[in-house]
Design a protein around this motif. Structure first.
Motif, PDB file in Angstrom:
ATOM      1  N   UNK A 194      -0.386  -5.474  12.845  1.00 30.21           N
ATOM      2  CA  UNK A 194      -1.336  -4.529  12.239  1.00 30.21           C
ATOM      3  C   UNK A 194      -1.098  -4.311  10.739  1.00 30.21           C
ATOM      4  N   UNK A 195       0.149  -4.412  10.292  1.00 27.19           N
ATOM      5  CA  UNK A 195       0.419  -4.291   8.859  1.00 27.19           C
ATOM      6  C   UNK A 195      -0.219  -5.441   8.086  1.00 27.19           C
ATOM      7  N   UNK A 196      -0.248  -6.645   8.675  1.00 28.43           N
ATOM      8  CA  UNK A 196      -0.910  -7.792   8.025  1.00 28.43           C
ATOM      9  C   UNK A 196      -2.418  -7.663   8.116  1.00 28.43           C
ATOM     10  N   UNK A 240      -3.627  -5.237   5.771  1.00 32.79           N
ATOM     11  CA  UNK A 240      -3.204  -5.571   4.406  1.00 32.79           C
ATOM     12  C   UNK A 240      -2.387  -4.464   3.731  1.00 32.79           C
ATOM     13  N   UNK A 241      -1.420  -3.910   4.483  1.00 35.88           N
ATOM     14  CA  UNK A 241      -0.526  -2.915   3.893  1.00 35.88           C
ATOM     15  C   UNK A 241       0.865  -3.491   3.636  1.00 35.88           C
ATOM     16  N   UNK A 242       1.087  -4.750   4.043  1.00 41.57           N
ATOM     17  CA  UNK A 242       2.373  -5.405   3.807  1.00 41.57           C
ATOM     18  C   UNK A 242       2.179  -6.906   3.681  1.00 41.57           C
ATOM     19  N   UNK A 262       0.865  -1.184   0.000  1.00 39.61           N
ATOM     20  CA  UNK A 262       0.000   0.000   0.000  1.00 39.61           C
ATOM     21  C   UNK A 262       0.902   1.234   0.000  1.00 39.61           C
ATOM     22  N   UNK A 263       0.342   2.390  -0.339  1.00 38.03           N
ATOM     23  CA  UNK A 263       1.137   3.620  -0.287  1.00 38.03           C
ATOM     24  C   UNK A 263       1.706   3.837   1.110  1.00 38.03           C
ATOM     25  N   UNK A 264       2.889   4.442   1.160  1.00 38.63           N
ATOM     26  CA  UNK A 264       3.581   4.645   2.437  1.00 38.63           C
ATOM     27  C   UNK A 264       2.746   5.481   3.417  1.00 38.63           C
ATOM     28  N   UNK A 265       1.842   6.299   2.920  1.00 36.97           N
ATOM     29  CA  UNK A 265       0.973   7.078   3.805  1.00 36.97           C
ATOM     30  C   UNK A 265       0.063   6.150   4.625  1.00 36.97           C
TER      31      UNK A 265
END
Length: 100
Positions: free
Chosen positions: A67-69, A72-74, A10-13
């Motif tokens: 939380x990144x999983x 779904x941002x990483x 996902x975008x770094x923001x």
């Protein structure tokens, strides 16, 4: 021992919006003795974590709670290895290969 490689999806923001929660999760794993090193990749498109764990299934279950999983941002790539050699300060993490 495990190398956990995160790649942002996902975008770094969006990643930055979850960073405080991710760091709190990291802190919990350091307290539990599961993580021994971590940091951002250069360039900043993810991160790397060195972890110890009972087995791959346990590490996969733990990664699913990041939380990144969850958000779904990483994505995680998990590599298991035997740490048969270490620097002296890490000697307690040395592992023996299984008998041939």
């Amino acid at each position: 021992m495990f190398i956990l490689e995160l790649t942002y999806t996902a975008p770094v923001e969006r990643v930055d919006a979850l960073l405080a929660d991710h760091v709190a999760w990291l802190d919990e794993q350091y307290e539990a003795g599961v993580f021994i090193a971590s940091g951002r990749k250069v360039p900043r498109d993810g991160g790397v974590i060195v972890a110890v764990g009972e087995d791959r299934a346990a590490v996969e279950a733990l990664v699913a709670t990041d939380p990144f999983s969850v958000e779904k941002v990483a994505d995680y790539r998990i590599t298991e290895f035997l740490a048969t050699r270490t620097a002296p300060p890490l000697s307690s993490y040395r592992q023996q290969p299984p008998p041939a």
